[in-house]
Design an enzyme around this catalytic site. Structure first.
Site, PDB file in Angstrom:
ATOM      1  N   ASP B  36       0.807  -1.214   0.000  1.00 45.46           N
ATOM      2  CA  ASP B  36       0.000   0.000   0.000  1.00 45.46           C
ATOM      3  C   ASP B  36       0.846   1.272   0.000  1.00 45.46           C
ATOM      4  O   ASP B  36       0.331   2.363  -0.242  1.00 45.46           O
ATOM      5  CB  ASP B  36      -0.954   0.004   1.199  1.00 45.46           C
ATOM      6  CG  ASP B  36      -2.029  -1.086   1.066  1.00 45.46           C
ATOM      7  OD1 ASP B  36      -1.936  -1.889   0.120  1.00 45.46           O
ATOM      8  OD2 ASP B  36      -2.945  -1.118   1.898  1.00 45.46           O
ATOM      9  N   ASP B 281     -13.116  33.602 -35.844  1.00 52.74           N
ATOM     10  CA  ASP B 281     -12.437  32.308 -35.959  1.00 52.74           C
ATOM     11  C   ASP B 281     -13.226  31.235 -35.228  1.00 52.74           C
ATOM     12  O   ASP B 281     -13.242  30.069 -35.615  1.00 52.74           O
ATOM     13  CB  ASP B 281     -11.023  32.394 -35.390  1.00 52.74           C
ATOM     14  CG  ASP B 281     -10.204  31.165 -35.751  1.00 52.74           C
ATOM     15  OD1 ASP B 281      -9.624  31.170 -36.848  1.00 52.74           O
ATOM     16  OD2 ASP B 281     -10.169  30.213 -34.954  1.00 52.74           O
TER      17      ASP B 281
HETATM   18  S1  SF4 Z   1      -2.164  -7.060  -2.495  1.00 51.55           S
HETATM   19 FE1  SF4 Z   1      -3.505  -5.274  -2.538  1.00 51.55          FE
HETATM   20  S2  SF4 Z   1      -3.909  -4.830  -0.391  1.00 51.55           S
HETATM   21 FE2  SF4 Z   1      -2.099  -6.154  -0.469  1.00 51.55          FE
HETATM   22  S3  SF4 Z   1      -0.362  -4.799  -0.485  1.00 51.55           S
HETATM   23 FE3  SF4 Z   1      -0.841  -5.253  -2.595  1.00 51.55          FE
HETATM   24  S4  SF4 Z   1      -2.200  -3.571  -3.194  1.00 51.55           S
HETATM   25 FE4  SF4 Z   1      -2.144  -3.591  -0.971  1.00 51.55          FE
END
Ligand code: SF4
Ligand code: SF4
Lengths: 420, 519
Positions: B36, B281
């Site tokens: 994430d 124009d």
């Molecule tokens: S699988 Fe999805 S929830 Fe897990 S780290 Fe990767 S993006 Fe984030």
């Protein structure tokens, strides 16, 4: 040959600033041209794919996310039903797909949605047109390139067995850009070695595997894939990775010696290529030699890259961070690497502290960190490019060096800077 | 389970990040797996912010799950406080952490930190980015603003306002707020607090001092503004000043509150858009078929500008903002065009293909679709990409914003005089089938109008119609039609032939069809 000196490795367990294994789909879906990757995950997973990829040039790329919703979390039987429906819809839309991967994510794993069972079920439902397999690309199980490892490992059981009495064969393992694969193949042909590449470009063209198979890894992050191939009788050849002139030379040499290619023949084939590559390195060498480089962990390519930068381009290694250090797979690399401070895992704040204190000339790091470090006056190379670009083999050695040289060259050119 | 390839909005915690990243003195501890952390690059790469977003991720792994993920969270939060010393800590969970139910809010309270800890519950499996931003902003306002016992009595002119809604990663928010401040200053209105962009928790605490709120981006500001209005008896100005007309409406509304004379700002010469649009124009802009899609605010604004200020013909209007579905639907009804409320870009593509617009005003998603269809496109709304954070000043709101709209929407189109010349010279043997100001250098051969590598609509090849639908004569006539209308001409003619059961398209059919569709 000298014994491997005992490695000093700093193990870190703090905030990791790295992608999860889903990201591997970016290159895997381009490689296996009739495969589709269906992530069973959340909106975050879908957003990661779109943000990390940056390029949304494909209207319908061969990957998608089945986004779990509130109602899917309520009951797992429903989630399975929903998944079956999603897969059916998708396959109806894409009759060209022969192989479907269900890719596990953090949410699917935390709710224990069993994708391997789902894959069996879907395989039965869509046979013989489509084979369905599953693997984990989740951030709780995998770091960046480990996603490819899991994907290929899931394919290994599908490989046909060798014919009885098959002669010795070479299997090159790890996703490479097609252009690189073709170059390497030409060199193997010149050496008289019959090589096949895994993963294949078409999912039905799976190479056989068995006791006569010799595996040459093209990527350093394939521990699980290698293990499964060994379980099927294949033997892995010890070699450094084909990055830079030295790595590529030794990589071919490992295959040559296994396949009884004479030294003369090896030299005749490889020397002109190596010489040409060395010429291509030269401009970058002048720029990089004597400079100090610091690696943040990213793709597990860090050790081979550091070896290349230090031995062929004369750079000093300040710290080489890598998400995992597979000492066995990297043994040939580590023998070549001079004493260096290695770190495994990450605590990003502490590592930033070490980096600031060391003031390296070049920092190799992920996209989230580059610009803020540039603002602080560092010169950076975004590491993901090292994974997405063709960098392996002789013909790319110069390009690889140039990827590191360019940020420094640019900084030298500009009469303005981030602080002005 | 929703099948998705590209998404218009990220997860709600990204919305929260947009709010905290815009502010000063706030840090966000997000219980989330390592992957994430990709969200950082949205801010550092795409928006090119100079610092990392003030976010600490716990990056728990599978092997932590059986153990003490809650402990991991507490350590991360404590260390983040020590390191960054924020005035306020926001804590929350990403989609995965929501499932493991560690309750970051509850844990945050037990840490005994000397600063407020604001918990966020964003329901990642229900909500999306803009909702997450709105909810986060609301929670922060509630945490920082002491509610009065009763709304203060207000009399006399209202000349202090808050500007609510601008965030990090917002489409032109950076420039919009500057433009807006200028406008307000000319109306003798002072900005009490601008938030979230640039505000600290201490600034939020002063929100109640304002007489009214400018709800600049309702997607983000509405929940907080609604509460503020009620608690403090503030008025909410909800007209979003995008386009000349809307800016004038906004000026009248604010001037009435401030009890100042709006007329100096309503006179001529504030924006060049009205004159540019009236100049000859621009005759060639008349009736250009325009398709609009974006977040609710920008789509509604774009539709109005397109129709009322540029004389385009709106052919379709849509949004991915469910929250604003009703407003968009009723606007579409007013314009007599189909409304599309969807998060599925394939649906958007389908409608776009069907409507055959000559200009698309959309997000980066529509830009890609338009590129594939060979239709010019300008970006009017998030989601956007790195080139939508231009180095130059380019607001969307106010009079300068209207200038920017004129330029960015008209540039992808043919210049009027040039379109005229193309018609005149299309039979010239040196004629190159593309406008000169779009695209790259010409190939070796010099031509009066250099070719651009634009995807021209393909000519019907003999091979692709087994019955040889097009006669040679008709086909070569079709080739003479400028590339930017050729696709439509071809489709219209084929449709015309099909409707009449014609198996052969002659020169006559082509012109019959032309006449038919011109009615
Ligand atoms: S699988 Fe999805 S929830 Fe897990 S780290 Fe990767 S993006 Fe984030
Ligand atoms: S292709 Fe261009 S516009 Fe599209 S996502 Fe990539 S950089 Fe952005």
């Amino acid at each position: 040959m000298t014994a491997v000196p005992k490695l000093q490795v700093l193990h870190e367990r703090g905030q990791h600033e790295v992608f999860c294994g889903l990201t591997g789909i970016m290159w895997l879906h381009r490689k296996i041209q009739d495969a589709f990757f269906l992530i069973v995950g959340s909106r975050t997973c879908a957003h990661l794919m779109q943000s990390a990829a940056g390029v949304m040039i494909f209207a319908e790329p061969r990957f998608a996310t089945a986004i779990l919703e509130e109602k899917d979390l309520a009951g797992l039987s429903d989630a399975n039903e929903e998944l079956d429906k999603a897969a059916a819809r998708l396959l109806a839309r894409r009759p060209d797909i022969k192989l479907l991967f269900l890719v596990g994510s953090c949410p699917s794993e935390v709710i224990k949605l069993d994708l391997s069972r789902a894959a069996l079920r879907l395989s039965a439902a869509h046979a013989p047109n489509v084979k369905v397999l599953s693997y984990s690309g989740s951030g709780i199980e995998t770091t960046f390139t480990q996603g490819e490892d899991n994907c290929l490992a899931a394919l290994v059981p599908e490989l046909p067995a060798e014919e009885p009495g098959a002669s010795r064969s070479l299997l090159v393992v790890g996703t490479l850009p097609d252009i690189v694969e073709d170059q390497l193949q030409r060199t193997f042909e010149a050496l008289g070695i019959a090589a096949t590449f895994f993963p294949p470009r078409r999912s039905r063209a799976l190479p056989p595997v068995g006791p006569h198979t010799r595996v040459l890894l093209a990527q350093p992050y394939l521990a699980e894939t290698a293990r499964r191939l060994e379980e099927r009788g294949a033997q892995r050849l010890k070699a450094p990775f084909p990055l830079g002139v030295e790595g590529t030379t030794q990589w071919f040499a490992a295959a040559a010696s296994e396949f009884g290619v004479t030294h003369e023949k090896l030299a005749a084939v490889v020397t002109p290529l190596a010489e040409r590559a060395r010429i291509a390195l030269e401009p970058s060498r002048q720029r990089l030699s004597g400079k100090r480089v610091f690696f943040f962990p990213d793709s597990q390519l860090e050790v081979p890259l550091a070896r290349f930068l230090s031995r062929e381009l004369g750079m000093h290694l300040v710290e080489v961070g890598t998400p995992f250090l597979h000492q066995e797979l990297l043994s040939a690399e580590l023998e070549l690497l001079p004493g260096v401070s290695l770190s495994e895992g990450q605590d990003v704040e502490r590592q930033l502290g070490r980096c600031r204190a060391a003031k390296p000339d070049l920092v190799v790091c992920g996209m989230g960190l580059c610009n803020p470090l540039e603002v602080e006056g560092f010169t950076t190379k975004w590491s993901i490019e090292l994974v997405f670009s063709p960098v392996q083999g002789f013909e790319q050695a110069g390009d690889l060096a140039a990827l590191f040289a360019r940020p420094l060259a640019r900084r030298a050119l500009l009469q303005v800077n981030a602080c002005s | 389970m929703q099948l998705s390839v590209w998404t218009y909005e990220g997860p709600p915690h990204v919305g929260a990040m947009r709010v905290v990243t815009a502010m000063r003195g706030v840090h966000y501890v997000l219980h989330a797996p390592q992957g994430d952390t990709y969200a950082d690059l949205l801010f550092t790469m795409i928006e090119r912010r100079r610092e990392r977003p003030p976010v600490t991720y716990t990056t728990f792994q599978a092997r932590d799950l059986g153990g003490d993920t809650a402990g991991l969270f507490k350590t991360a939060a404590t260390e983040a406080y020590e390191r960054f010393k924020p005035e306020l800590l926001v804590v929350g969970a990403s989609c995965t952490a929501e499932l493991i139910q560690d309750d970051p809010g509850g844990l945050g309270k037990t840490l005994g930190l000397p600063v407020p800890v604001v918990p966020l519950e964003l329901s990642a499996y229900q909500h999306k980015e803009n909702w997450g931003a709105g909810e986060t902003f609301y929670r922060l306002v509630r945490a920082c603003v002491p509610p009065p016992a009763s709304p203060p009595a207000r009399a006399g002119p209202r000349r202090r306002c808050n500007v609510l809604g601008p965030t990090a990663l917002g489409f032109r928010h950076r420039d919009d707020v500057k433009e807006l401040e200028g406008l307000l200053a000319r109306l003798q209105v002072t900005v009490n607090v601008m938030a979230p962009l640039g505000a600290s928790p201490r600034d939020l605490a002063r929100l109640g001092d304002a007489d009214f709120n400018v709800v600049l981006y309702p997607e983000i500001a509405a929940p907080a503004a609604t509460w503020l209005a009620k608690a403090f008896g503030q008025v909410n100005v909800t007209t979003v000043p995008i386009g000349v007309g809307a800016t004038q409406d906004f000026i009248r509304e604010v001037a009435a509150l401030a009890e100042v004379d709006p007329s100096p700002l309503l006179g001529q010469g504030q924006s060049r858009l009205p004159w540019y649009s009236s100049s000859i124009d621009s005759t060639y802009l008349t009736g250009k078929r325009v398709f609009v899609f974006g977040d609710g605010t920008h789509a509604l604004a774009a539709a109005r500008v397109a129709v009322e200020e540029l004389g385009f013909t709106l052919v379709g209007l849509g949004t991915y903002s469910r929250e604003q579905a009703r407003a968009v639907r009723s606007a579409a009804e007013r314009y007599g065009v189909p409304a599309l409320v969807t998060e599925d870009h394939l649906e958007v593509e389908e409608l776009m293909t069907k409507l055959q617009p000559e200009l698309v005003l959309g997000t980066q998603m529509e830009r890609h679709i338009a590129k594939r269809l060979g239709v010019p496109c300008a970006v009017i709304s998030a989601p956007v990409h790195v080139q939508d954070f231009p180095a130059r000043y380019s607001p969307q709101v106010g009079f300068e914003g209207a200038n920017v709209l004129f330029d960015t929407w008209v540039h992808p189109l043919m210049m009027g005089l040039e379109e005229h010349l193309l018609h005149m010279f299309r039979d010239d043997f040196e004629f190159q089938d593309s406008p000169s100001h779009l695209g790259a250098a010409p190939p070796a051969k010099a031509a009066p109008l250099p070719a651009a590598p634009l995807p021209a609509a393909p000519l019907p090849a003999k091979a692709d119609s087994p019955h040889d639908l097009w006669s040679d004569e008709a086909r070569s006539e079709l080739q003479k039609i400028p590339f930017f209308v050729r696709g439509r001409a071809r489709r219209n003619t084929e449709q015309f032939a099909k409707d009449r059961g014609l198996h052969h398209i002659t020169l006559e059919t082509l012109y019959d069809a032309k006449a038919h569709f011109q009615r």
